[in-house]
Design a protein around this motif. Structure first.
Motif, PDB file in Angstrom:
ATOM      1  N   GLN A   1      66.025  40.486  44.684  1.00  0.00           N
ATOM      2  CA  GLN A   1      67.372  41.081  45.100  1.00  0.00           C
ATOM      3  C   GLN A   1      68.529  39.909  45.156  1.00  0.00           C
ATOM      4  OE1 GLN A   1      68.690  44.006  44.745  1.00  0.00           O
ATOM      5  NE2 GLN A   1      70.707  42.886  44.874  1.00  0.00           N
ATOM      6  N   LEU A   2      67.997  38.670  45.781  1.00  0.00           N
ATOM      7  CA  LEU A   2      68.690  37.362  45.728  1.00  0.00           C
ATOM      8  C   LEU A   2      68.979  36.892  44.327  1.00  0.00           C
ATOM      9  CD1 LEU A   2      69.788  35.501  47.901  1.00  0.00           C
ATOM     10  CD2 LEU A   2      67.558  34.196  47.255  1.00  0.00           C
TER      11      LEU A   2
ATOM     12  N   ILE B   1      79.325  39.457  37.290  1.00  0.00           N
ATOM     13  CA  ILE B   1      78.154  39.929  37.794  1.00  0.00           C
ATOM     14  C   ILE B   1      78.362  40.957  39.317  1.00  0.00           C
ATOM     15  CG2 ILE B   1      76.814  38.889  39.807  1.00  0.00           C
ATOM     16  CD1 ILE B   1      76.826  36.375  38.025  1.00  0.00           C
ATOM     17  N   GLY B   2      79.568  40.897  39.562  1.00  0.00           N
ATOM     18  CA  GLY B   2      79.965  41.992  40.761  1.00  0.00           C
ATOM     19  C   GLY B   2      80.057  43.086  40.002  1.00  0.00           C
ATOM     20  N   THR B   3      80.735  43.643  39.018  1.00  0.00           N
ATOM     21  CA  THR B   3      80.964  44.622  38.457  1.00  0.00           C
ATOM     22  C   THR B   3      79.725  45.155  37.847  1.00  0.00           C
ATOM     23  OG1 THR B   3      83.197  43.792  37.752  1.00  0.00           O
ATOM     24  CG2 THR B   3      82.545  45.742  36.695  1.00  0.00           C
ATOM     25  N   VAL B   4      78.868  44.404  37.162  1.00  0.00           N
ATOM     26  CA  VAL B   4      77.900  44.833  36.521  1.00  0.00           C
ATOM     27  C   VAL B   4      76.692  45.369  37.699  1.00  0.00           C
ATOM     28  CG1 VAL B   4      75.795  44.373  35.155  1.00  0.00           C
ATOM     29  CG2 VAL B   4      78.086  43.680  34.417  1.00  0.00           C
ATOM     30  N   ASN B   5      76.658  44.461  38.823  1.00  0.00           N
ATOM     31  CA  ASN B   5      75.883  44.952  39.690  1.00  0.00           C
ATOM     32  C   ASN B   5      76.193  46.435  40.425  1.00  0.00           C
ATOM     33  OD1 ASN B   5      74.178  43.830  42.453  1.00  0.00           O
ATOM     34  ND2 ASN B   5      73.580  42.770  40.794  1.00  0.00           N
ATOM     35  N   THR B   6      77.423  46.381  40.660  1.00  0.00           N
ATOM     36  CA  THR B   6      77.885  47.702  41.298  1.00  0.00           C
ATOM     37  C   THR B   6      77.777  48.622  40.647  1.00  0.00           C
ATOM     38  OG1 THR B   6      79.675  46.487  42.521  1.00  0.00           O
ATOM     39  CG2 THR B   6      79.947  48.650  42.584  1.00  0.00           C
TER      40      THR B   6
ATOM     41  N   THR C   1      68.856  48.885  47.223  1.00  0.00           N
ATOM     42  CA  THR C   1      69.460  47.525  47.202  1.00  0.00           C
ATOM     43  C   THR C   1      70.744  47.119  46.381  1.00  0.00           C
ATOM     44  OG1 THR C   1      68.017  46.874  45.471  1.00  0.00           O
ATOM     45  CG2 THR C   1      66.972  46.607  47.525  1.00  0.00           C
ATOM     46  N   THR C   2      70.885  47.907  45.290  1.00  0.00           N
ATOM     47  CA  THR C   2      71.762  47.959  44.458  1.00  0.00           C
ATOM     48  C   THR C   2      73.141  48.426  45.189  1.00  0.00           C
ATOM     49  OG1 THR C   2      71.364  50.262  43.153  1.00  0.00           O
ATOM     50  CG2 THR C   2      70.795  47.692  42.143  1.00  0.00           C
ATOM     51  N   GLY C   3      72.917  49.657  45.857  1.00  0.00           N
ATOM     52  CA  GLY C   3      73.908  49.943  46.883  1.00  0.00           C
ATOM     53  C   GLY C   3      74.534  49.048  47.754  1.00  0.00           C
ATOM     54  N   VAL C   4      73.723  48.542  48.492  1.00  0.00           N
ATOM     55  CA  VAL C   4      74.070  47.283  49.531  1.00  0.00           C
ATOM     56  C   VAL C   4      74.826  46.305  48.857  1.00  0.00           C
ATOM     57  CG1 VAL C   4      73.389  45.711  51.138  1.00  0.00           C
ATOM     58  CG2 VAL C   4      72.159  47.972  51.222  1.00  0.00           C
ATOM     59  N   SER C   5      74.171  45.873  47.583  1.00  0.00           N
ATOM     60  CA  SER C   5      74.524  44.610  46.878  1.00  0.00           C
ATOM     61  C   SER C   5      76.101  45.060  46.200  1.00  0.00           C
ATOM     62  CB  SER C   5      73.789  44.475  45.606  1.00  0.00           C
ATOM     63  OG  SER C   5      74.146  43.368  44.714  1.00  0.00           O
ATOM     64  N   GLY C   6      76.340  46.593  46.082  1.00  0.00           N
ATOM     65  CA  GLY C   6      77.557  47.019  45.327  1.00  0.00           C
ATOM     66  C   GLY C   6      78.685  47.022  46.598  1.00  0.00           C
ATOM     67  N   LEU C   7      78.369  47.103  47.700  1.00  0.00           N
ATOM     68  CA  LEU C   7      79.261  47.237  48.842  1.00  0.00           C
ATOM     69  C   LEU C   7      79.387  46.078  49.226  1.00  0.00           C
ATOM     70  CD1 LEU C   7      77.595  50.072  51.071  1.00  0.00           C
ATOM     71  CD2 LEU C   7      79.867  50.120  49.845  1.00  0.00           C
ATOM     72  N   SER C   8      78.717  44.816  49.031  1.00  0.00           N
ATOM     73  CA  SER C   8      78.850  43.316  49.276  1.00  0.00           C
ATOM     74  C   SER C   8      79.684  42.975  48.119  1.00  0.00           C
ATOM     75  CB  SER C   8      77.415  42.693  49.291  1.00  0.00           C
ATOM     76  OG  SER C   8      76.571  43.302  50.156  1.00  0.00           O
ATOM     77  N   HIS C   9      79.584  43.128  47.165  1.00  0.00           N
ATOM     78  CA  HIS C   9      80.604  42.686  45.745  1.00  0.00           C
ATOM     79  C   HIS C   9      81.947  43.321  46.268  1.00  0.00           C
ATOM     80  CE1 HIS C   9      77.986  40.434  43.590  1.00  0.00           C
ATOM     81  NE2 HIS C   9      77.033  41.271  43.304  1.00  0.00           N
ATOM     82  N   LEU C  10      81.942  44.395  46.632  1.00  0.00           N
ATOM     83  CA  LEU C  10      83.367  45.119  46.932  1.00  0.00           C
ATOM     84  C   LEU C  10      84.024  44.223  48.052  1.00  0.00           C
ATOM     85  CD1 LEU C  10      82.731  48.727  47.088  1.00  0.00           C
ATOM     86  CD2 LEU C  10      84.136  47.765  45.644  1.00  0.00           C
TER      87      LEU C  10
ATOM     88  N   PHE D   1      68.339  42.717  53.003  1.00  0.00           N
ATOM     89  CA  PHE D   1      68.843  41.748  53.516  1.00  0.00           C
ATOM     90  C   PHE D   1      69.060  40.403  52.545  1.00  0.00           C
ATOM     91  CE2 PHE D   1      65.896  43.097  57.133  1.00  0.00           C
ATOM     92  CZ  PHE D   1      66.617  42.763  58.313  1.00  0.00           C
ATOM     93  N   ALA D   2      68.559  40.599  51.419  1.00  0.00           N
ATOM     94  CA  ALA D   2      68.969  39.605  50.390  1.00  0.00           C
ATOM     95  C   ALA D   2      70.505  39.924  49.674  1.00  0.00           C
ATOM     96  CB  ALA D   2      67.856  39.382  49.467  1.00  0.00           C
ATOM     97  N   ALA D   3      70.617  41.379  49.628  1.00  0.00           N
ATOM     98  CA  ALA D   3      71.986  41.720  48.796  1.00  0.00           C
ATOM     99  C   ALA D   3      73.309  41.040  49.129  1.00  0.00           C
ATOM    100  CB  ALA D   3      72.013  43.380  48.941  1.00  0.00           C
ATOM    101  N   PRO D   4      73.497  41.239  50.604  1.00  0.00           N
ATOM    102  CA  PRO D   4      74.813  40.164  50.905  1.00  0.00           C
ATOM    103  C   PRO D   4      74.897  38.801  50.744  1.00  0.00           C
ATOM    104  CG  PRO D   4      74.002  41.835  52.666  1.00  0.00           C
ATOM    105  CD  PRO D   4      72.761  41.579  51.612  1.00  0.00           C
ATOM    106  N   ILE D   5      73.695  38.175  50.841  1.00  0.00           N
ATOM    107  CA  ILE D   5      73.579  36.830  50.497  1.00  0.00           C
ATOM    108  C   ILE D   5      73.770  36.396  49.204  1.00  0.00           C
ATOM    109  CG2 ILE D   5      72.139  34.805  50.726  1.00  0.00           C
ATOM    110  CD1 ILE D   5      70.562  36.278  52.779  1.00  0.00           C
ATOM    111  N   GLY D   6      73.317  37.363  48.287  1.00  0.00           N
ATOM    112  CA  GLY D   6      73.312  37.060  46.737  1.00  0.00           C
ATOM    113  C   GLY D   6      74.849  37.278  46.486  1.00  0.00           C
ATOM    114  N   ALA D   7      75.525  38.395  46.877  1.00  0.00           N
ATOM    115  CA  ALA D   7      76.864  38.683  46.522  1.00  0.00           C
ATOM    116  C   ALA D   7      77.711  37.498  47.149  1.00  0.00           C
ATOM    117  CB  ALA D   7      77.368  39.977  47.150  1.00  0.00           C
TER     118      ALA D   7
END
Length: 306
Positions: free
Chosen positions: A63-64, A218-223, A102-111, A257-263
């Motif tokens: 996920q990172l 990256i942010g858009t595609v990931n969300t 994981t993509t849900g948390v990542s999407g919220l982080s990119h938002l 845990f990794a999703a916010p760090i990656g965003a």
């Protein structure tokens, strides 16, 4: 035509807050479904041993990469799970299920970090979901994903090389509008579901190659991937089910845990560095897929002619 135009106008007026609420609601629905399944299960559903933390580490690492580069979650996590002895069927189902969280948390982080082009997100989600549902159905009932993987990988090596060249040359051409986003999303979702991975490499690579900012891409595609994965997972759960909660839970915990760090990394890494890293990751993952396919084919021939 008037009704379609009115619907499109309403969709493009959706706010970031509404997108975030939609992600949370869909995640809660899936959590509720899992609680229902677990409550109706017989015996001990969760069986933890020393390998559980290995699955957590795999989820974190995969996920990172995906959060920072917009791709390679499926490729990296599947490869690592298979390396540690998880059967292919369980590995694929586990990765798709964990990816919803994981993509849900990542999407919220990119938002949160404003890494998103809202109009492009809307253009990707609907055709991407249609393609993913069709692909999940075909894979569950008709096709074998391994057949098409080498052809996708060969295409991705060429595309990755172009992106890498642009990063080294460092003369990116900005374009205000991404062309054929809907068609790209449809085939990205279709091939991702059939091939067990590929939404990020196919969609992210093509959009960056058109000149779109890597951070926003990256942010858009990931969300968008959250919605694609959610509906594809629904089809997989209906036809295939899920057998190993230990693997799924490990991937989810590590990935969350990794999703916010990656965003955060995606919002801070230099544009040229992102071009180079994305190009290298696409080439590497596609090359590994081709190598594995050739190795499996050679092994099969060796067994047949032994």
């Amino acid at each position: 035509m008037t009704a379609i135009r009115a619907l499109k106008n309403r969709l493009f007026k959706i706010s970031f807050k509404q997108i975030g609420i939609a992600i949370l609601v869909l995640k809660l629905l899936l959590i509720g479904y899992f609680i229902y399944i677990i409550a109706g299960s017989e015996g001990d559903v969760f069986s933890f041993d020393s390998t559980f933390f290995t699955f957590v580490a795999i989820g974190f690492f995969a996920q990172l990469i995906d959060g920072a580069l917009g791709m390679a979650y499926g490729a990296s996590s599947n490869a690592l799970l298979l390396h540690f002895g998880v059967p292919p069927r369980i590995a694929s189902a586990s990765v798709h299920t964990a990816e919803v969280f994981t993509t849900g948390v990542s999407g919220l982080s990119h938002l949160r970090f404003k890494n998103i082009d809202k109009n492009l997100l809307i253009r990707l989600v609907i055709p991407g979901v249609v393609g993913a549902v069709a692909g999940a159905y075909f894979l569950s009932d008709l096709l074998h994903g391994d057949f098409i993987k080498p052809y996708i990988s060969a295409y991705l090596i060429v595309l990755g090389s172009i992106i890498l060249y642009k990063g080294i040359r460092n003369k990116p051409k900005e374009k205000k509008e991404v062309k054929r986003a809907g068609l790209l999303a449809f085939f990205g979702g279709l091939l991702d579901a059939i091939g067990g991975g590929g939404w990020g490499p196919i969609v992210t690579s093509n959009i960056i190659n058109q000149g779109k900012s890597p951070r926003e891409t990256i942010g858009t595609v990931n969300t968008a991937e959250f919605f694609i994965t959610f509906f594809a997972t629904g089809v997989f759960l209906y036809y295939v089910g899920i057998d190993s909660w230990q693997v799924v839970l490990g991937l989810i915990i590590g990935g969350v845990f990794a999703a916010p760090i990656g965003a955060f990394l995606a919002s801070r890494i230099n544009r040229r560095v992102l071009f180079i890293v994305v190009g290298l990751v696409v080439i590497l993952t596609a090359s590994l897929t081709i190598y594995k396919t050739v190795s499996d084919y050679a092994h099969t021939l060796a067994v047949l002619f032994r």
